[in-house]
Design an enzyme around this catalytic site. Structure first.
Site, PDB file in Angstrom:
ATOM      1  N   TYR A   1      44.019 -51.441  10.751  1.00 18.42           N
ATOM      2  CA  TYR A   1      42.750 -52.018  11.231  1.00 18.42           C
ATOM      3  C   TYR A   1      42.797 -52.182  12.751  1.00 18.42           C
ATOM      4  O   TYR A   1      41.856 -51.821  13.463  1.00 18.42           O
ATOM      5  CB  TYR A   1      42.533 -53.359  10.535  1.00 18.42           C
ATOM      6  CG  TYR A   1      41.290 -54.115  10.939  1.00 18.42           C
ATOM      7  CD1 TYR A   1      40.024 -53.671  10.571  1.00 18.42           C
ATOM      8  CD2 TYR A   1      41.383 -55.303  11.664  1.00 18.42           C
ATOM      9  CE1 TYR A   1      38.878 -54.390  10.927  1.00 18.42           C
ATOM     10  CE2 TYR A   1      40.253 -56.031  12.014  1.00 18.42           C
ATOM     11  CZ  TYR A   1      39.005 -55.573  11.649  1.00 18.42           C
ATOM     12  OH  TYR A   1      37.881 -56.293  11.988  1.00 18.42           O
TER      13      TYR A   1
ATOM     14  N   LYS B   1      40.354 -50.350  15.461  1.00 18.65           N
ATOM     15  CA  LYS B   1      39.497 -51.095  16.391  1.00 18.65           C
ATOM     16  C   LYS B   1      39.860 -50.780  17.846  1.00 18.65           C
ATOM     17  O   LYS B   1      38.976 -50.692  18.708  1.00 18.65           O
ATOM     18  CB  LYS B   1      39.598 -52.594  16.108  1.00 18.65           C
ATOM     19  CG  LYS B   1      38.991 -53.021  14.769  1.00 18.65           C
ATOM     20  CD  LYS B   1      37.523 -52.641  14.644  1.00 18.65           C
ATOM     21  CE  LYS B   1      36.821 -53.367  13.505  1.00 18.65           C
ATOM     22  NZ  LYS B   1      35.411 -52.941  13.354  1.00 18.65           N
TER      23      LYS B   1
END
Ligand SMILES: NC(=O)c1ccc[n+]([C@@H]2O[C@H](COP(=O)([O-])OP(=O)(O)OC[C@H]3O[C@@H](n4cnc5c(N)ncnc54)[C@H](OP(=O)(O)O)[C@@H]3O)[C@@H](O)[C@H]2O)c1
Length: 261
Positions: free
Chosen positions: A167, A171
């Site tokens: 993640y 990002k």
């Protein structure tokens, strides 16, 4: 008592404009859709779950009758292109694309235990969905020569701790994609900026964070509270509006002071 966000923030230049919000059906995206609608923006609400989209569109239509449903899995190129065609037919070329679809999957695990499925899911739902959405909508915006884009990172893409590595990598990739696009599209009159929240209390995060955990987390925030969806909506409206006309390529940490860059 920590200060809470106050929405609506009024930006007169937003009145009558068109926005696509991916991930607009729930949480931060839904709050952003409502803030846009209260500023007179016609909003196309994306998500995958039709019933959540319908609920949000119903609420928006009470303040802006031209809101529309725009369901699609943003990690699927052909679904995004079909959604783009429906939005163009109904509302025209968006002035604003808010690419917020995404989210994390579970708790951090040691690197060698990350499954290929979890890795691909994080990259697809966050980074690839941003790429596919912007690739689909940019030709019309470039042709018109104006527009403003907001992308969605996370404190997990700024700090190497507290979030799953896949993640965080997805990002962080969105932050660099934002900078590349800002560089390329400035001459076309299109600004591209990123919002990067830390912990925001949505229906989903409230379910996964018991009150005692929220209490413990507050200590990590100089402003003494966790975020509200309206905190992120307010920052996003600023970045979309002409109030930020000479700002492009930035990542705005909406993080109660937990991330400072
Ligand atoms: N809440 C936080 O603390 C926090 C902090 C930093 C960053 N963020 C980021 O902010 C964004 C919104 O998060 P949230 O907390 O508001 O989450 P949420 O309440 O779970 O909402 C996520 C939204 O994204 C949509 N979505 C997810 N994957 C999608 C896909 N492949 N195609 C289309 N729509 C998709 C969901 O639609 P469906 O439900 O229909 O799938 C939903 O509308 C995410 O990108 C997340 O990573 C959140």
């Amino acid at each position: 008592m920590p200060t809470q966000p106050s929405i609506p923030t009024l930006y007169p230049d937003l009145q009558g404009k068109v926005a696509l919000v991916t991930g607009g059906s729930r949480g931060i995206g839904a709050a952003t859709c409502m803030a846009l609608a209260r500023n007179g923006v016609k909003v196309a609400v994306n998500g995958r779950d039709q019933s959540a989209i319908d609920t949000t569109v119903g609420a928006l239509r009470a303040v802006q009758p031209d809101a529309m449903a725009a369901p699609a899995d943003c990690a699927d190129a052909s679904a995004v292109e079909a959604m783009r065609d429906r939005v163009l037919a109904q509302l025209g070329v968006p002035d604003f694309v808010v690419s917020f679809a995404g989210g994390g999957t579970g708790r951090p695990v040691p690197f060698v235990q990350i499954s290929e499925a979890d890795w691909r899911s994080s990259i697809d739902n966050n980074l690839t969905s941003t790429f596919l959405t912007l690739r689909a909508f940019l030709p019309g915006m470039i042709e018109r020569g104006t527009g403003s884009i907001a992308t969605m990172a996370s404190a997990g893409g700024r700090i190497a701790q507290g979030a799953p590595a896949a993640y965080g990598a997805a990002k962080a990739g969105i932050i660099m994609l934002t900078r590349h696009l800002a560089n390329e599209l400035g001459p076309n009159g299109i600004r591209v900026n990123c919002v990067s929240p830390s912990a925001v209390l949505t229906e989903r995060t409230r379910q996964s964070m018991p009150e005692e955990q929220q209490q413990r987390m507050r200590a990590a925030f100089p402003l003494g509270r966790l975020g509200q969806p309206d905190d992120v909506a307010a920052a996003t409206l600023f970045l979309l509006s002409s109030a930020s006309a000479w700002i492009t390529g930035v990542t705005l940490d909406v993080a109660g002071g937990r991330v400072m860059s």
